[in-house]
Design an enzyme around this catalytic site. Structure first.
Site, PDB file in Angstrom:
ATOM      1  N   LYS A   1       2.287   1.239   5.883  1.00 38.46           N
ATOM      2  CA  LYS A   1       3.199   2.208   5.243  1.00 38.46           C
ATOM      3  C   LYS A   1       2.653   3.630   5.360  1.00 38.46           C
ATOM      4  O   LYS A   1       3.395   4.576   5.602  1.00 38.46           O
ATOM      5  CB  LYS A   1       3.401   1.826   3.768  1.00 38.46           C
TER       6      LYS A   1
ATOM      7  N   ASP B   1       6.748  -5.434   5.962  1.00 39.37           N
ATOM      8  CA  ASP B   1       5.886  -5.458   4.784  1.00 39.37           C
ATOM      9  C   ASP B   1       6.679  -5.818   3.529  1.00 39.37           C
ATOM     10  O   ASP B   1       6.192  -6.543   2.662  1.00 39.37           O
ATOM     11  CB  ASP B   1       5.177  -4.111   4.591  1.00 39.37           C
TER      12      ASP B   1
ATOM     13  N   ARG C   1       4.247 -13.031  -0.286  1.00 40.98           N
ATOM     14  CA  ARG C   1       2.863 -13.213  -0.747  1.00 40.98           C
ATOM     15  C   ARG C   1       2.802 -13.287  -2.264  1.00 40.98           C
ATOM     16  O   ARG C   1       2.009 -14.035  -2.844  1.00 40.98           O
ATOM     17  CB  ARG C   1       1.989 -12.050  -0.242  1.00 40.98           C
TER      18      ARG C   1
ATOM     19  N   SER D   1      -0.930  -4.126   4.785  1.00 40.80           N
ATOM     20  CA  SER D   1       0.275  -3.778   4.034  1.00 40.80           C
ATOM     21  C   SER D   1       0.251  -2.289   3.640  1.00 40.80           C
ATOM     22  O   SER D   1       1.216  -1.541   3.878  1.00 40.80           O
ATOM     23  CB  SER D   1       0.353  -4.673   2.787  1.00 40.80           C
TER      24      SER D   1
ATOM     25  N   HIS E   1      -3.133   7.910  -0.995  1.00 47.97           N
ATOM     26  CA  HIS E   1      -2.596   6.665  -1.538  1.00 47.97           C
ATOM     27  C   HIS E   1      -3.542   6.153  -2.610  1.00 47.97           C
ATOM     28  O   HIS E   1      -4.750   6.151  -2.434  1.00 47.97           O
ATOM     29  CB  HIS E   1      -2.469   5.604  -0.438  1.00 47.97           C
TER      30      HIS E   1
HETATM   31  N1  URA Z   1      -0.185  -2.694  -2.424  1.00 47.98           N
HETATM   32  C1  URA Z   1       0.470  -2.866  -1.254  1.00 47.98           C
HETATM   33  O1  URA Z   1       1.233  -1.991  -0.825  1.00 47.98           O
HETATM   34  N2  URA Z   1       0.273  -4.001  -0.577  1.00 47.98           N
HETATM   35  C2  URA Z   1      -0.561  -4.988  -0.998  1.00 47.98           C
HETATM   36  O2  URA Z   1      -0.697  -5.988  -0.331  1.00 47.98           O
HETATM   37  C3  URA Z   1      -1.226  -4.784  -2.216  1.00 47.98           C
HETATM   38  C4  URA Z   1      -1.017  -3.617  -2.904  1.00 47.98           C
END
Ligand code: URA
Length: 437
Positions: free
Chosen positions: A187, A161, A168, A183, A82
């Site tokens: 995932k 999320d 947010r 977050s 990621h």
């Molecule tokens: N990327 C994400 O997936 N979540 C966040 O909170 C910030 C960046």
């Protein structure tokens, strides 16, 4: 249990229990807890923080708010990567085929670009016919056959999320380490890989502007991944200038292929080797980073990494000849040159400005619904530390019409800072964060 009591508890700096966190996430996802209460909670978390146990509970609650991908149908060790997002970041296109050619399985879900940063899915769709919407069965079969498949997010992954991130975004509560880490990791954990390597970008073009913040985020995510039973480590990499030379879609695919052919060395290859080495070591494919680096370079020299990319493109509906000959991909209608207005040394390239210029050309999305033009983009001839003469080309700009291209050209010239004094080339890999510290 009342959400109001939980907000007050966190506001006053107390720890939320596992049950309270699960209550909050499940009732927010089902719509019982309204946005205004959840925004107050996010603000309380932003100011008061969370300990590791709370962040893990939050991550797991979000992960289990939707589908959890079952990769048990794939033989062998599954790796995922990621990136927190940067400009010119085409690492997945290079790294994943290299690692797959070493025998690790890449079963990856990637995102589309938004704003000034690009997305792997958009880049892969530069190959005519390439589909990122495989069914679960096609995805698993493809990884078992070729060792690699990259698709868009399918099913109902982490709905909590999705809701929370949108909330947010409009309530000033994005920059909180517990909220960002949970977050991202919810995932990644839901996507099912055994090995997760994180590329946390740091600098002007990144989410995390300082190294200290990037390290804090990386350490938190590595602890989360490890506590959740995955093999996990992170790299802090430079985003004080775009990664590699190209920013766009087709243009980034061309650069990725050129690296896989062994024709391009520099920051992109270095970052891919570092990320890939972490994957191979964590997955037990190499004893140490030096051995892993050699294995990865072998896949470039013997052409096996390029073959893997071609296998994946073919399996997902594209034609392998586009991988072997990227000249077949379309070109932009207009090309302009951004030239240096003084001689000297490149001190800084504002990655965010370059990313925005590419977006304004049509290469990125202003909103999630915008269509993109795969042919447009920017090619940087000069990077930080390079010498440049007056009138020399800094970058080529590719666009669809003259006016937009000319405006992007001006943005690009203004993104470069040229100094009279020589400038040292920056370190591309700033830190490696492992579970052991
Ligand atoms: N990327 C994400 O997936 N979540 C966040 O909170 C910030 C960046």
């Amino acid at each position: 249990m009342q959400m109001t009591d939980l907000i007050v508890k966190k506001r006053d700096g107390h720890e939320l229990s596992t049950e309270e966190i699960r209550f909050m996430i499940s009732n927010y996802t089902s719509g019982v807890i309204p946005d205004y209460q959840m925004s107050a909670m996010c603000m309380a978390i932003l100011f008061k923080g969370m300990n590791d146990r709370e962040i893990l509970d939050l991550t797991l609650a979000m992960m289990h708010s939707g589908d959890v991908v079952d990769l048990s149908g794939i033989d062998g060790v599954k790796a995922d990567k990621h990136s927190t997002g940067g400009v010119g970041d085409k690492t997945s296109l290079v790294l994943c085929p290299m690692v797959a050619a070493c025998g690790m399985k890449i079963a990856k879900m990637s995102g589309r670009g938004l704003g000034h940063t690009g997305g792997t899915i958009d880049k892969l769709e530069s190959f005519p016919g390439f589909s990122t919407a495989l069914s679960r069965r096609e995805f698993i079969n493809s990884v078992n056959k070729n060792g690699i498949a990259i698709i868009g997010q399918t099913g109902n992954i982490c709905p909590a999320d999705k809701l929370l991130y949108a909330l947010r975004d409009v309530t000033g509560t994005v920059p909180s380490i517990p909220l960002i880490a949970s977050s991202i990791m919810s995932k990644k954990l839901a996507a099912g890989a055994d090995v997760i390597v994180l590329d946390v970008k740091c600098g002007s073009g990144a989410f995390m502007k300082t190294e200290a913040d990037a390290v804090r985020l990386a350490e938190t995510m590595v602890r989360l991944g490890t506590m959740a039973g995955r093999k996990c480590s992170a790299l802090i990499t430079d985003m004080d200038q775009p990664l590699g030379h190209s920013i766009g879609n087709i243009i980034e695919v061309r650069e990725a292929v050129s690296v896989l052919r062994g024709r391009d060395e520099g920051d992109l290859l270095e970052v891919c080797l570092a990320l890939g080495s972490e994957m191979l070591v964590l997955g037990g494919f190499a004893d140490d980073r030096a051995e892993a680096g050699k294995m990865l370079m072998r896949t470039v020299r013997d052409g096996s990494a390029l073959e893997k990319l071609a296998d994946m493109v073919e399996a997902q509906g594209g034609k392998r000849e586009y991988v072997y000959n990227t000249d077949l991909l379309s070109n932009a209608a207009v090309e302009l040159k951004a030239v240096a207005e003084k001689s000297g040394y490149i001190r800084f390239i504002d990655a965010e400005k370059i990313g925005l210029a590419s977006m304004h050309l049509g290469g990125g999305r202003v909103t999630k619904e915008s269509a993109i033009d795969a042919t447009v983009g920017v090619f940087l001839h000069k990077k930080v530390g390079d010498r440049v003469g007056f009138g020399e080309v800094l970058a080529q700009v590719f666009g669809s019409d003259y006016e937009k291209t000319e405006s992007a050209r001006r943005e690009i010239v203004s993104a470069y800072v040229i100094s009279d004094e020589p400038v040292e080339k920056p370190a591309f890999i700033k830190r490696i964060i492992t579970p052991a510290g």
